[in-house]
Design a protein around this motif. Structure first.
Motif, PDB file in Angstrom:
ATOM      1  N   PRO A 281       0.796  -1.224   0.000  1.00 20.83           N
ATOM      2  CA  PRO A 281       0.000   0.000   0.000  1.00 20.83           C
ATOM      3  C   PRO A 281       0.838   1.288   0.000  1.00 20.83           C
ATOM      4  O   PRO A 281       0.586   2.200  -0.781  1.00 20.83           O
ATOM      5  N   GLY A 282       1.837   1.375   0.868  1.00 21.41           N
ATOM      6  CA  GLY A 282       2.634   2.591   0.960  1.00 21.41           C
ATOM      7  C   GLY A 282       4.018   2.301   1.482  1.00 21.41           C
ATOM      8  O   GLY A 282       4.377   1.151   1.759  1.00 21.41           O
ATOM      9  N   SER A 283       4.811   3.337   1.651  1.00 25.16           N
ATOM     10  CA  SER A 283       6.198   3.173   2.096  1.00 25.16           C
ATOM     11  C   SER A 283       6.301   2.624   3.515  1.00 25.16           C
ATOM     12  O   SER A 283       7.264   1.929   3.842  1.00 25.16           O
ATOM     13  N   PHE A 284       5.317   2.906   4.341  1.00 24.84           N
ATOM     14  CA  PHE A 284       5.322   2.411   5.720  1.00 24.84           C
ATOM     15  C   PHE A 284       5.321   0.883   5.763  1.00 24.84           C
ATOM     16  O   PHE A 284       5.868   0.283   6.680  1.00 24.84           O
TER      17      PHE A 284
ATOM     18  N   VAL B 266      14.897  -5.123  -2.817  1.00 20.23           N
ATOM     19  CA  VAL B 266      14.943  -3.720  -3.192  1.00 20.23           C
ATOM     20  C   VAL B 266      13.628  -3.091  -2.764  1.00 20.23           C
ATOM     21  O   VAL B 266      12.562  -3.567  -3.144  1.00 20.23           O
ATOM     22  N   ALA B 267      13.712  -2.056  -1.952  1.00 18.14           N
ATOM     23  CA  ALA B 267      12.521  -1.371  -1.437  1.00 18.14           C
ATOM     24  C   ALA B 267      12.389  -0.019  -2.130  1.00 18.14           C
ATOM     25  O   ALA B 267      13.290   0.816  -2.047  1.00 18.14           O
ATOM     26  N   LEU B 268      11.259   0.173  -2.804  1.00 20.28           N
ATOM     27  CA  LEU B 268      11.022   1.399  -3.560  1.00 20.28           C
ATOM     28  C   LEU B 268       9.783   2.105  -3.033  1.00 20.28           C
ATOM     29  O   LEU B 268       8.734   1.482  -2.862  1.00 20.28           O
ATOM     30  N   GLY B 269       9.908   3.382  -2.789  1.00 22.06           N
ATOM     31  CA  GLY B 269       8.764   4.158  -2.331  1.00 22.06           C
ATOM     32  C   GLY B 269       9.052   5.636  -2.467  1.00 22.06           C
ATOM     33  O   GLY B 269      10.170   6.044  -2.802  1.00 22.06           O
ATOM     34  N   VAL B 270       8.048   6.445  -2.211  1.00 23.10           N
ATOM     35  CA  VAL B 270       8.221   7.885  -2.233  1.00 23.10           C
ATOM     36  C   VAL B 270       7.296   8.498  -1.194  1.00 23.10           C
ATOM     37  O   VAL B 270       6.141   8.108  -1.072  1.00 23.10           O
ATOM     38  N   VAL B 271       7.863   9.401  -0.411  1.00 22.97           N
ATOM     39  CA  VAL B 271       7.092  10.161   0.565  1.00 22.97           C
ATOM     40  C   VAL B 271       7.357  11.630   0.264  1.00 22.97           C
ATOM     41  O   VAL B 271       8.514  12.053   0.202  1.00 22.97           O
ATOM     42  N   ILE B 272       6.283  12.376   0.056  1.00 23.78           N
ATOM     43  CA  ILE B 272       6.411  13.792  -0.279  1.00 23.78           C
ATOM     44  C   ILE B 272       5.895  14.622   0.894  1.00 23.78           C
ATOM     45  O   ILE B 272       4.801  14.373   1.407  1.00 23.78           O
ATOM     46  N   ARG B 273       6.707  15.586   1.284  1.00 25.34           N
ATOM     47  CA  ARG B 273       6.403  16.415   2.453  1.00 25.34           C
ATOM     48  C   ARG B 273       5.058  17.109   2.273  1.00 25.34           C
ATOM     49  O   ARG B 273       4.746  17.609   1.210  1.00 25.34           O
TER      50      ARG B 273
ATOM     51  N   CYS C 267       8.843   8.558   6.991  1.00 25.07           N
ATOM     52  CA  CYS C 267      10.237   8.457   6.536  1.00 25.07           C
ATOM     53  C   CYS C 267      11.118   7.767   7.571  1.00 25.07           C
ATOM     54  O   CYS C 267      11.906   6.877   7.235  1.00 25.07           O
ATOM     55  N   GLU C 268      10.984   8.178   8.822  1.00 25.26           N
ATOM     56  CA  GLU C 268      11.809   7.572   9.874  1.00 25.26           C
ATOM     57  C   GLU C 268      11.461   6.102  10.083  1.00 25.26           C
ATOM     58  O   GLU C 268      12.351   5.253  10.182  1.00 25.26           O
ATOM     59  N   ALA C 269      10.178   5.780  10.123  1.00 28.65           N
ATOM     60  CA  ALA C 269       9.769   4.389  10.344  1.00 28.65           C
ATOM     61  C   ALA C 269      10.238   3.487   9.211  1.00 28.65           C
ATOM     62  O   ALA C 269      10.759   2.389   9.453  1.00 28.65           O
ATOM     63  N   ALA C 270      10.063   3.930   7.987  1.00 20.94           N
ATOM     64  CA  ALA C 270      10.475   3.110   6.843  1.00 20.94           C
ATOM     65  C   ALA C 270      11.992   2.949   6.812  1.00 20.94           C
ATOM     66  O   ALA C 270      12.503   1.847   6.596  1.00 20.94           O
ATOM     67  N   THR C 271      12.710   4.035   7.036  1.00 18.50           N
ATOM     68  CA  THR C 271      14.173   3.975   7.007  1.00 18.50           C
ATOM     69  C   THR C 271      14.714   3.070   8.102  1.00 18.50           C
ATOM     70  O   THR C 271      15.556   2.192   7.847  1.00 18.50           O
ATOM     71  N   MET C 272      14.251   3.269   9.320  1.00 18.67           N
ATOM     72  CA  MET C 272      14.721   2.446  10.434  1.00 18.67           C
ATOM     73  C   MET C 272      14.306   0.986  10.248  1.00 18.67           C
ATOM     74  O   MET C 272      15.081   0.074  10.539  1.00 18.67           O
ATOM     75  N   GLY C 273      13.093   0.765   9.772  1.00 18.58           N
ATOM     76  CA  GLY C 273      12.624  -0.597   9.554  1.00 18.58           C
ATOM     77  C   GLY C 273      13.440  -1.331   8.509  1.00 18.58           C
ATOM     78  O   GLY C 273      13.824  -2.492   8.700  1.00 18.58           O
ATOM     79  N   LEU C 274      13.735  -0.677   7.399  1.00 20.21           N
ATOM     80  CA  LEU C 274      14.521  -1.316   6.342  1.00 20.21           C
ATOM     81  C   LEU C 274      15.958  -1.565   6.803  1.00 20.21           C
ATOM     82  O   LEU C 274      16.541  -2.609   6.500  1.00 20.21           O
ATOM     83  N   THR C 275      16.503  -0.642   7.564  1.00 17.84           N
ATOM     84  CA  THR C 275      17.840  -0.843   8.116  1.00 17.84           C
ATOM     85  C   THR C 275      17.857  -2.045   9.056  1.00 17.84           C
ATOM     86  O   THR C 275      18.760  -2.894   8.987  1.00 17.84           O
ATOM     87  N   GLN C 276      16.854  -2.135   9.901  1.00 17.58           N
ATOM     88  CA  GLN C 276      16.771  -3.250  10.842  1.00 17.58           C
ATOM     89  C   GLN C 276      16.664  -4.584  10.100  1.00 17.58           C
ATOM     90  O   GLN C 276      17.311  -5.565  10.481  1.00 17.58           O
ATOM     91  N   VAL C 277      15.878  -4.623   9.048  1.00 15.88           N
ATOM     92  CA  VAL C 277      15.748  -5.856   8.262  1.00 15.88           C
ATOM     93  C   VAL C 277      17.107  -6.283   7.729  1.00 15.88           C
ATOM     94  O   VAL C 277      17.510  -7.435   7.861  1.00 15.88           O
ATOM     95  N   SER C 278      17.819  -5.367   7.143  1.00 18.40           N
ATOM     96  CA  SER C 278      19.106  -5.696   6.543  1.00 18.40           C
ATOM     97  C   SER C 278      20.113  -6.166   7.589  1.00 18.40           C
ATOM     98  O   SER C 278      20.777  -7.189   7.405  1.00 18.40           O
TER      99      SER C 278
END
Length: 161
Positions: free
Chosen positions: A56-59, A77-84, A94-105
């Protein structure tokens, strides 16, 4: 420009790697460009039959990335876009997706290509989407980084179990 100083990656043989691409559904035109760039990179580096999933979204990117990493994929490969916008929603997603993807890796040892655009406006997103006239192709870049890392890890430790 954000792409200045980007390295030219040397990508080893990627044949035989199992790769999944996860893409958010928001901002269809931008996402189409990111996906096209990702699929072009996979083809260039010899990855056949990648799995492509839409969320559904980047989250939602991290939870699907985790499941795929646990299922034996060599790279995700995780692709998404969040616009302010005018609310703090941008910061939280942005923070949740970034931290989540980092944690997965880090926890799975599976490279996650970070193709999450975090932009102030639509123009910035379109300029990074790899579309005709775009200055950057972040779908291709994220995929190339994931493949280079997966190939490196395969050479360091043999095939994943």
């Amino acid at each position: 420009m954000s792409g200045e100083g980007a390295p030219i990656l040397t990508v080893q043989d990627c044949r035989g790697l199992r790769v999944a691409v996860i893409a958010a559904q928001w901002h269809e035109k931008v996402m189409d460009g990111l996906i096209d760039g990702s699929l072009r990179a996979l083809k260039e580096y010899g990855v056949e039959e990648p799995t492509v999933l839409r969320v559904p979204g980047s989250f939602e990117l991290p939870v699907v990335a985790k499941r795929l990493a646990d299922r034996g994929y060599d790279a995700v490969v995780a692709l998404g876009v969040v616009i302010r916008g005018g609310t703090p929603h941008f910061d939280y997603v942005c923070e949740a997706a970034t931290m989540g993807l980092t944690q997965v890796s880090v926890t799975t040892g599976v490279p996650v290509g970070f193709g999450l655009l975090t932009c102030d406006n639509d123009e910035q997103a379109l300029d990074r989407a790899g579309l005709p006239g775009s200055k950057e192709d972040k779908g291709h870049e994220a995929t190339t980084a994931a493949l280079a890392t997966a190939a490196l890890l395969r050479g360091v430790s043999g095939p994943r179990r």
